[in-house]
Write an enzyme that holds these catalytic residues in place. Structure first.
Site, PDB file in Angstrom:
ATOM      1  N   ASP A 255       1.368  -0.512   8.038  1.00 20.35           N
ATOM      2  CA  ASP A 255       0.765  -1.678   7.418  1.00 20.35           C
ATOM      3  C   ASP A 255       0.752  -2.778   8.469  1.00 20.35           C
ATOM      4  OD1 ASP A 255      -0.342  -3.428   5.591  1.00 20.35           O
ATOM      5  OD2 ASP A 255       1.073  -2.954   4.006  1.00 20.35           O
ATOM      6  N   TRP A 256      -0.065  -3.788   8.240  1.00 18.33           N
ATOM      7  CA  TRP A 256      -0.358  -4.774   9.279  1.00 18.33           C
ATOM      8  C   TRP A 256       0.871  -5.649   9.544  1.00 18.33           C
ATOM      9  CZ3 TRP A 256      -3.601  -1.354   8.629  1.00 18.33           C
ATOM     10  CH2 TRP A 256      -4.889  -1.359   9.148  1.00 18.33           C
TER      11      TRP A 256
END
Length: 731
Positions: A255-256
């Protein structure tokens, strides 16, 4: 078998929609061979280009890798969101995942995946960052609407069908977020503690179904799982972890900004690609700052480094993205000019599908219908143009939304068609209820409107009208969103902007009040038995065709068939879980002490009677069930029965199969293990067959680390909801 299904769907897409170029679907082995041969020709810098994102503000997409021109590998484009392309123009705003779940239709779940992927592909997006399959552990959880509700089986089927649809078009699907990503407060590091059985039977199960659908990628989550961050958690990501043991053949992307500690920690645990590549909020930039040196120093072996790159390239080759794939033609960085070609990927087919899913996901919770001698409707639904000469349309939720009210500029100004944050999609082509109703009604009735939630104006507009439509909503958000004082997760389950008070005040002056709720999940409905409230429609987050899909149900051109993918109860305590808002010691530890008991499972165990149960939904016709038969076929149990449309209106029934385990198995009283969509004309019957695989009636055994069948008698319950059981049997 999976390949055959994918190819069959692909042919359907080409011949019916006609917008997708042909592609060669390779086997995993063929794709791996191509990827290995390609990686053998690449330099260190080229390999790093594929494992490290370009950076948050350098990417044309929400995330990009670097390119490898020497091997004809373009920059791989990854983009949100689960319900349509995010931050991009000229795209369709599809219904949310929770609405796909409410259809209980595998057909529509898969068709939605196909349509989503057609738009992603035509925009030149290689990776669809979805579906989301985070269980609705608590009804207030901020992003639960992106997924398919609190039940692991329904989530698994929604994920499976979505992925099969998406990848049939040649777009990579990315299952997210692994694992126990169930609230927004403290999401960047909260510690979710799960026991082994809860992990396997609840939160891991949808990911297992995703792997069975040949998903290309899995996204690890922000939170920690049992004390270790998801993105460097070998028990989740490694060859000997959940993914490896299940035979996952794709790659793991962060995930970012979800990476922490060293590059070696993440790479050796099983992370293959870091996005967005630089530091964001409280994490990220791990591979960019340290992966090359970790390989040079031997902290990450060359074999593991090559494996990372090979895993990234394998789905690229498997889905034929190496030949004829559209070039990325947009730019999410709106401040940058010259890179956005504004390609229109919408189609009439997509609009029609969004409308069909919108209507099929409307759950009719109440209908106190009163008819005239000629059969037309005096009160309740469907509406009758002959008898309705005055109409009131009340509520802010009936209006066109502010087009700036999604993604990073949150507000709740107008009808709620999708949630906010990274799961949002385009509001550009929204057809609000007020416009659809005004156009449809025309001159057949006088319409009075109150387009706010003002508690004086609304009742004044409604008083004495033949029918009063009241619109109210309740949203959920991403971590960085604050709307009406709600940050990330909802503060409570109530309707926003005094919506509950508005509908009760209107009902006090209008004896034919129809309530339409647009909400991300359950809201308290203590007012449901008000005798002046003749009908209640829960429309969820129906996407851009919200108005037309509502018209279809209100006026009876579509017989409602939606079913609740969650339980509606009056108090959060009825669900057995909480959102942790405050912590005095930093990231909180959240113990999943409820184990297998979410939503209806908890309420059944505690003998809690909800307002409307899981799987509930009314129709304009009636259905009878008969002739239950249970037989064995190898290790499977085959359940057959007959459904008859006993009314005088064509309609769709959603029969559901619940399983009761033997005493001592440690399972809830009933668990969902099957459903179907049965379309029947008035008076017609159909034989329905559902199959229980051995895993469907097994439990996770922590000693043997396998699914085992508990000894004893299993009860089979077939009906129209968890509470409306029509047939019972056993094996």
């Amino acid at each position: 078998m999976a390949v055959a299904v994918c190819l069959a769907i692909f042919v359907l897409v080409v011949t019916v929609v006609g917008v997708v170029d042909a592609f060669t679907l390779r086997s995993w082995d063929e794709a791996y061979a191509l990827a290995n041969a390609t990686v053998a020709q690449m330099t260190m810098d080229e390999k790093l280009n594929l494992t490290i994102g370009e950076g948050e503000f350098l990417s044309r997409c929400v995330g990009n890798t670097g390119s490898v021109p020497s091997q004809n590998i373009p920059s791989i484009c990854l983009n949100d969101g689960p319900a349509g392309i995010r931050i991009v123009e000229n795209v369709t705003g599809f219904p949310a995942g929770i609405n796909a779940a409410a259809t209980f239709s595998r057909r529509l779940m898969r068709a939605r995946g196909v349509a989503l992927a057609e738009e992603f592909r035509d925009k030149g997006i290689h990776v669809y960052t979805g579906p989301a399959m985070d269980l609705m552990r608590n009804p207030k959880a901020g992003r639960a609407w992106e997924s398919f509700g609190p039940d692991p089986y329904l989530n698994g089927e929604g994920a499976y069908e979505t992925i099969m649809g998406v990848q049939s078009v040649g777009v990579q699907a990315c299952a997210k977020h692994l694992i126990a990503n169930n609230q927004e407060h403290w999401r960047y590091g909260l510690i979710a503690n799960l026991d082994d059985r809860t992990t396997h039977e609840m939160y891991w199960y949808p990911f297992l179904r995703s792997i069975e659908a040949n998903v290309s990628a899995v996204m690890c989550a922000y939170n920690q799982v049992n004390g270790t961050s998801s993105c460097h958690n070998a028990a989740l990501l490694g060859d000997d972890g959940l993914l490896g043991k299940a035979g996952f053949q794709g790659y793991v992307v962060s995930d970012w900004g979800a990476t922490h500690d060293t590059a070696a920690d993440n790479a050796n645990a099983g992370l293959d690609m870091e996005q967005p590549g630089d530091w964001i909020l409280i994490g990220g930039g791990v591979f960019a700052s340290g992966l090359e040196s970790a390989v040079d120093d031997g902290d990450v072996t060359e074999a593991r480094f090559n494996q990372m790159v090979t895993r990234i390239l394998t789905p690229f080759f498997r889905l034929g993205q190496d030949s004829g794939y559209p070039v990325t033609n947009f730019d999410v960085q709106s401040w940058r000019s010259g890179l956005n070609e504004y390609v229109n990927v919408r189609s009439d087919n997509h609009t029609a599908l969004a409308r069909e899913i919108g209507a099929a996901s409307i759950v009719m919770l109440k209908n106190a219908r009163v008819t005239a001698s000629d059969g037309s409707t005096l009160r309740g639904l469907p509406l009758s143009s002959e008898n309705i000469k005055t109409m009131a349309i009340v509520g802010l939720d009936s209006q066109m939304p502010d087009l700036d009210c999604n993604d990073l500029n949150e507000c709740n100004d107008g009808t709620l068609v999708i949630g906010w944050g990274s799961g949002s999609n385009s509001l550009e082509f929204t057809v609000p209820p007020i416009d659809a109703l005004t156009d449809y009604v025309g001159d057949s009735a006088t319409i009075t409107t109150s387009g706010t939630n003002d508690l004086t104006d609304g009742p004044e507009a409604a008083e004495g009208k033949d029918v009063c439509l009241v619109f109210a909503n309740g949203g959920e958000l991403g971590f960085y969103d604050i709307v009406d004082g709600n940050e990330g997760d909802r503060n409570d389950m109530n309707l926003w902007w005094k919506g509950g008070s508005l509908l009760e005040d209107v009902a006090a002056v209008c004896n034919n009040t129809i309530v339409v709720i647009h909400a991300v999940g359950p809201v308290p409905m203590g007012w449901y038995d008000n005798e002046n409230i003749t009908a209640i429609l829960h429309a969820g987050l129906p996407g851009e065709q919200t108005g037309p899909s509502l018209i279809d149900v209100l006026y009876g051109s579509v017989n409602p068939s939606g079913r609740l993918p969650f339980t509606v109860a009056e108090d959060e305590d009825d669900y057995g879980t909480v959102i942790v808002y405050d912590s005095l010691t930093g990231f909180p530890v959240i113990d999943y002490t409820e184990q297998l008991l979410l939503d209806y499972r908890y309420m059944d165990t505690q003998n809690i009677t909800p307002t409307f149960e899981f799987g509930f939904g009314l129709s304009y016709t009636t259905f009878n069930y008969s002739d239950l038969s249970i037989s064995s076929s190898g290790s499977s149990q085959i359940i057959t029965f007959t459904v008859t449309n006993s009314g005088d209106v064509d309609g769709t029934e959603i029969p559901q199969l619940y399983l009761g385990y033997p005493d001592g198995a440690g399972e809830p009283p009933k668990v969902l293990r099957g459903f179907d969509e049965v379309i029947l004309s008035a008076g017609a019957s159909s034989t329905v067959t559902m199959s229980l695989s051995q895993r469907d009636y097994s439990i996770w055994d922590t000693v043997s680390q396998s699914y085992v069948v508990p000894s004893g008698t299993f009860d089979v319950y077939v009906g129209a909801s968890i509470k409306d059981i029509r047939l019972t049997g056993s094996f």
